[in-house]
Every structure is written in C-alpha cells, then in structure tokens.
Design a protein around this motif. Structure first.
Motif, PDB file in Angstrom:
ATOM      1  N   PRO A 150     -25.541 -10.556 -11.633  1.00 23.42           N
ATOM      2  CA  PRO A 150     -24.487  -9.683 -12.162  1.00 23.42           C
ATOM      3  C   PRO A 150     -25.054  -8.321 -12.538  1.00 23.42           C
ATOM      4  O   PRO A 150     -26.272  -8.138 -12.618  1.00 23.42           O
ATOM      5  CB  PRO A 150     -24.015 -10.433 -13.410  1.00 23.42           C
ATOM      6  CG  PRO A 150     -25.248 -11.136 -13.882  1.00 23.42           C
ATOM      7  CD  PRO A 150     -26.018 -11.520 -12.644  1.00 23.42           C
ATOM      8  N   SER A 177     -24.441  -4.652 -15.186  1.00 22.33           N
ATOM      9  CA  SER A 177     -23.907  -4.249 -16.479  1.00 22.33           C
ATOM     10  C   SER A 177     -23.747  -2.747 -16.550  1.00 22.33           C
ATOM     11  O   SER A 177     -24.519  -2.001 -15.947  1.00 22.33           O
ATOM     12  CB  SER A 177     -24.853  -4.704 -17.598  1.00 22.33           C
ATOM     13  OG  SER A 177     -24.487  -4.148 -18.846  1.00 22.33           O
ATOM     14  N   LYS A 188     -28.520 -18.380 -16.178  1.00 21.35           N
ATOM     15  CA  LYS A 188     -27.957 -17.132 -15.683  1.00 21.35           C
ATOM     16  C   LYS A 188     -29.044 -16.123 -15.351  1.00 21.35           C
ATOM     17  O   LYS A 188     -30.035 -16.004 -16.069  1.00 21.35           O
ATOM     18  CB  LYS A 188     -27.016 -16.520 -16.728  1.00 21.35           C
ATOM     19  CG  LYS A 188     -25.696 -17.247 -16.904  1.00 21.35           C
ATOM     20  CD  LYS A 188     -24.841 -16.562 -17.946  1.00 21.35           C
ATOM     21  CE  LYS A 188     -24.508 -15.136 -17.562  1.00 21.35           C
ATOM     22  NZ  LYS A 188     -23.635 -14.480 -18.566  1.00 21.35           N
ATOM     23  N   HIS A 223     -28.469  -9.439 -16.036  1.00 18.50           N
ATOM     24  CA  HIS A 223     -27.711  -8.337 -15.453  1.00 18.50           C
ATOM     25  C   HIS A 223     -28.664  -7.216 -15.046  1.00 18.50           C
ATOM     26  O   HIS A 223     -29.621  -6.912 -15.751  1.00 18.50           O
ATOM     27  CB  HIS A 223     -26.715  -7.781 -16.470  1.00 18.50           C
ATOM     28  CG  HIS A 223     -25.629  -8.747 -16.828  1.00 18.50           C
ATOM     29  ND1 HIS A 223     -25.854  -9.868 -17.595  1.00 18.50           N
ATOM     30  CD2 HIS A 223     -24.300  -8.751 -16.532  1.00 18.50           C
ATOM     31  CE1 HIS A 223     -24.703 -10.521 -17.756  1.00 18.50           C
ATOM     32  NE2 HIS A 223     -23.760  -9.874 -17.121  1.00 18.50           N
ATOM     33  N   ARG A 277     -18.594  -9.825  -7.088  1.00 18.66           N
ATOM     34  CA  ARG A 277     -18.874 -10.629  -8.280  1.00 18.66           C
ATOM     35  C   ARG A 277     -19.706  -9.843  -9.295  1.00 18.66           C
ATOM     36  O   ARG A 277     -19.510  -9.989 -10.506  1.00 18.66           O
ATOM     37  CB  ARG A 277     -19.586 -11.913  -7.877  1.00 18.66           C
ATOM     38  CG  ARG A 277     -18.658 -12.927  -7.210  1.00 18.66           C
ATOM     39  CD  ARG A 277     -19.387 -14.214  -6.870  1.00 18.66           C
ATOM     40  NE  ARG A 277     -18.466 -15.216  -6.347  1.00 18.66           N
ATOM     41  CZ  ARG A 277     -18.837 -16.408  -5.903  1.00 18.66           C
ATOM     42  NH1 ARG A 277     -20.132 -16.753  -5.932  1.00 18.66           N
ATOM     43  NH2 ARG A 277     -17.954 -17.266  -5.438  1.00 18.66           N
ATOM     44  N   ALA A 278     -20.621  -9.034  -8.796  1.00 19.64           N
ATOM     45  CA  ALA A 278     -21.393  -8.181  -9.705  1.00 19.64           C
ATOM     46  C   ALA A 278     -20.464  -7.215 -10.424  1.00 19.64           C
ATOM     47  O   ALA A 278     -20.608  -6.974 -11.638  1.00 19.64           O
ATOM     48  CB  ALA A 278     -22.471  -7.425  -8.939  1.00 19.64           C
ATOM     49  N   SER A 289     -18.504  -8.936 -13.245  1.00 17.80           N
ATOM     50  CA  SER A 289     -19.278  -9.038 -14.477  1.00 17.80           C
ATOM     51  C   SER A 289     -19.298  -7.692 -15.203  1.00 17.80           C
ATOM     52  O   SER A 289     -19.122  -7.626 -16.430  1.00 17.80           O
ATOM     53  CB  SER A 289     -20.699  -9.486 -14.151  1.00 17.80           C
ATOM     54  OG  SER A 289     -21.512  -9.489 -15.299  1.00 17.80           O
ATOM     55  N   TYR A 290     -19.509  -6.634 -14.453  1.00 18.88           N
ATOM     56  CA  TYR A 290     -19.519  -5.270 -14.991  1.00 18.88           C
ATOM     57  C   TYR A 290     -18.201  -4.964 -15.706  1.00 18.88           C
ATOM     58  O   TYR A 290     -18.180  -4.475 -16.839  1.00 18.88           O
ATOM     59  CB  TYR A 290     -19.761  -4.311 -13.821  1.00 18.88           C
ATOM     60  CG  TYR A 290     -19.628  -2.839 -14.098  1.00 18.88           C
ATOM     61  CD1 TYR A 290     -20.720  -2.091 -14.519  1.00 18.88           C
ATOM     62  CD2 TYR A 290     -18.417  -2.173 -13.900  1.00 18.88           C
ATOM     63  CE1 TYR A 290     -20.615  -0.729 -14.738  1.00 18.88           C
ATOM     64  CE2 TYR A 290     -18.295  -0.818 -14.115  1.00 18.88           C
ATOM     65  CZ  TYR A 290     -19.399  -0.103 -14.534  1.00 18.88           C
ATOM     66  OH  TYR A 290     -19.294   1.255 -14.750  1.00 18.88           O
TER      67      TYR A 290
END
Length: 423
Positions: A209, A211, A246, A249, A296-297, A300-301
């Motif tokens: 992911p 951020s 996990k 990020h 998907r990244a 998450s962002y």
C-alpha cells in the motif's frame, strides 16, 4: 562497558539477563535493565546498530519524522523535529545513545545456540564461550535472511543481481537499465534513487500500500498520532493478528519528505509491470495485475485521507481542504513479458523482503510457519521474550517510535521473575 572478543573463552559465565541483538530494541531494553540495576549482557554478533550501518543505501533516510525517534531516556534533541534523518545521522543518533548510558555490550559475539535448561534458565553457546542466563530477551528483529527467488538462477552471469540490502548507489551498478522487483518501502525508494540518477528503471509492482505524506496542511504522521491510530494495539486492530503481516506503506523522507506515486514515475518514463512471476529464456514474466495493484495502493492512500477527514470533522478542526485525488496515469495494457536483452537490462535488484532465521533458538515458541508465538513479547516459555518485532503491540513496535514502550512492558515481566527468584 563495551567489550570485544576475538575468540572462545573457557568456563560457563552466569548472568541474570541476556539480550541478543544490539540494535535499537536491544539497546532499549538494556537502558531499562540498567535503570533497574539488573545485571545483563547485550550480545551483538557485529557492531551495535550494525543494520543501520551496513544494510542501507547511501541516500537512505527515515520515512517517519525525527520527533518519533524517542528511545528510552534519549528523545530526539535536534533542531529539525519534522525532518527525516539521513543514514549517517541515524547511526550518529544510535552511537550517541550508546554513549549516553554505556550498555554492557559484547560486540563481535555470535550467539550460535540458545536452549532452555531443565532446572530453569537458559544455555547460550556463543563464539566467545558458554553462558547461562536466568532470562533472555531476543531483540534480533524480524528480518534476517534476504529473499531472492530461485528463478533468479536462470538469469545469466552477465546480468548483475543483488538484494536491496546490498544496494548502495546507482554508480555501483553496471551500465544499462535496471529491473527493480518489489515495491515495498525499499523497492520504491531504490527505484526513485535510480530514476533520479537518470537510469532507465523497470519496476515489478507488488501489492504494497501507499500513504500520503502531507494532507490538509499537516504531516500525516502527526494526524495519525493525534487521532490515536498509532496507539491501537494489534489485539484491538480491525485486522487483528493479520496486521502483523502487512507490508509497510511506501513513501519517502527524501528532500524533506514526499509521497511516492508510481503512476507519476510512469509518466516520467519508468516502466511498470505486475508482480514478478518467472524467468524463461531471455524473458522476465510478470503477473497481469499491475492495474489492480496500483488501484489497491490508491485505495489505501485514500482510506488514510478519509480517516483524517473523519477525525477533523469529529473534532471540529479547521484545516484546508484538498482537491480529490485523480490518477495521473493508467496502464493501457498488461505487459506480462519483458526481453531483458532487448531492454538492455544490466542489473536486477531484488527487493521482496526478508524472512526470519531462528535456527539457533531451540525452544517451543514457534507456530506452524516458524513465527514466534507471544503476547506483547512474552512467550509461553518462562523467562524468554521477544522485542522489536513488527506490530509486537502497536504500529510503532518495530520502530524508534514505540520500541521503548514495549521494552518497558517487558521490563515489568523481567522484574517480576527476578522478584520470584529472590523470594
């Protein structure tokens, strides 16, 4: 007390507490042990803070602000709390920490075997002789063995290969394009390092992911700290224990800190593919999942941004509003094969992480996957503890931020054991 050993010594030495590992976790528990007057030794097979010295690239910097460097008794005292320390500054911070309380370090001593004794306590066989300890703290972290897939064996000797832990700078690589495999924090930052140096980068994008760096006028780390997210224990986390698995990020502290958007790299000429799959002949094969991984990244962002929005609204905080995120690039098609010869690839950097190595530890404290079984570092074996593991208790457990809190928690358990023995 900084002792070095050049060879094995005779006789078994007895100590109340042994700490295995001289990184930030081992140093943190050593500080607490000294504060409580408990005799101990810190065994470090190389040199204190060795991973920071030897396993980071030249332009490496923290991805969390300097103010989160708060080891026990030694909070960050510099003039740039919102900055991001460079590699040499991190090492200097840790060296200063060692000098501040003089831990009983045994540098250059490799613990080769650890096992419980029937009568209680533990036996340690080391490169400097044998020890017995009443209690042991394992502070070696969760990343020991670099992962390189067996498919790497099918690349010819003319293509240089190295793990991300051995990457230092673009100049160490032979001429030509570079294939970076993996997009965790290291993979993305190394890809950026090469990209900024003008190298043609081909990047195999994984499922990590991403951020934001700054959102609605503040560093995201500040928002997440203030809102209490970083204080959530894994037991209370919505993902429960799976949160420990996990991937971090990706973002960077480079040049004052910024977010990493792989789509932006693509606009600037970096070549993106899905996850690495195999090597067949002169071709590197990838999974057809680039679009999904990028999306998907971004999810998450956007989820992080949304959580900050909710916190701001709930608290009635006045903060600037930012425009909605709009992707700057979309893959037109899924490219699943790349001829590395035609692409002029001269080197491959494997950045797909590490695995743990506890072959030296002979104690029934592992699950079916070989991972430590513990609750906040306390194992089922009396007197045996872990410290510095990712998400040992909170997000900051394996970091400078909260490893000291975890060390304080273990200190209570260690003191309790000492009291029982004294009684």
């Amino acid at each position: 007390m900084n002792l070095k050993f050049s060879g094995a010594e005779t006789g078994v030495r007895h100590i109340p507490v042994a700490v295995i590992g001289g990184g930030q976790a081992g140093l943190a528990i050593s500080w607490h042990l000294k504060q409580h007057g408990i005799e101990h030794r810190v065994f470090e097979r190389k040199r204190a803070a060795n991973e920071w010295r030897e396993s980071r690239w030249d332009s490496f910097c923290l991805v969390t602000p300097n103010w989160q460097c708060r080891l026990p008794g030694f909070p960050y005292a510099g003039d740039d709390p919102q900055g991001f320390m460079l590699k040499d500054e991190i090492v200097a911070y840790l060296d200063a920490y060692v000098a501040s309380f003089n831990p009983p370090l045994l540098e250059g001593v490799d613990v080769q075997r650890l096992r419980p004794l029937k009568q209680g306590g533990f036996e340690l066989k080391t490169s400097a002789g044998d020890y017995q300890a009443q209690q042991v703290v394992i502070a070696t972290g969760g990343y020991q063995l670099p992962i390189i897939p067996r498919a790497a064996e099918r690349l010819p000797a003319s293509v240089a290969q190295l793990h991300s832990s051995l990457y230092r700078n673009p100049q160490q690589l032979p001429p030509g394009a570079v294939l970076v495999v993996g997009t965790g924090q290291s993979g993305c930052q190394i890809a950026e390092d090469l990209h900024l140096a003008g190298r043609q980068v081909h990047l195999a994008v994984g499922t990590a992911p991403r951020s934001p760096r700054v959102y609605r006028g503040r560093e995201v780390t500040d928002w997440l700290t203030e809102s209490g997210y970083y204080a959530i224990a894994y037991e209370d986390h919505p993902q429960k224990e799976t949160v420990r698995e996990k991937t971090n990020h990706y973002l960077t502290g480079r040049d004052g800190g910024r977010e990493i958007d792989l789509r932006r790299f693509a606009v600037e000429g970096m070549k993106l593919y899905g996850r690495f799959a195999d090597v067949c002949g002169s071709e590197v094969h990838f999974e057809p999942d680039l679009r999904r991984n990028l999306d998907r990244a971004d999810e998450s962002y956007l989820a992080i941004r949304a959580s900050i929005d909710q916190y701001i609204a709930a608290k009635g905080i006045e903060a600037p509003v930012e425009p909605p995120y709009v992707p700057v690039w979309q893959p037109e098609a899924e490219i699943t094969a790349l001829d590395y010869r035609e692409a002029g690839i001269g080197s491959v950097i494997w950045s797909i992480g590490f695995t743990s190595d506890y072959r030296w530890l002979e104690a029934p404290v592992f699950d079916g996957r070989g991972q430590p079984v513990h609750r906040r570092g306390i194992t089922p074996v009396s007197g045996l503890y872990f410290l510095g593991l990712p998400w040992q208790n909170t997000w900051g457990s394996g970091r400078f931020a909260d490893v000291g809190q975890d060390a304080a928690y273990l200190m209570n358990a260690i003191e309790l054991q000492v009291g029982r023995r004294a009684a």
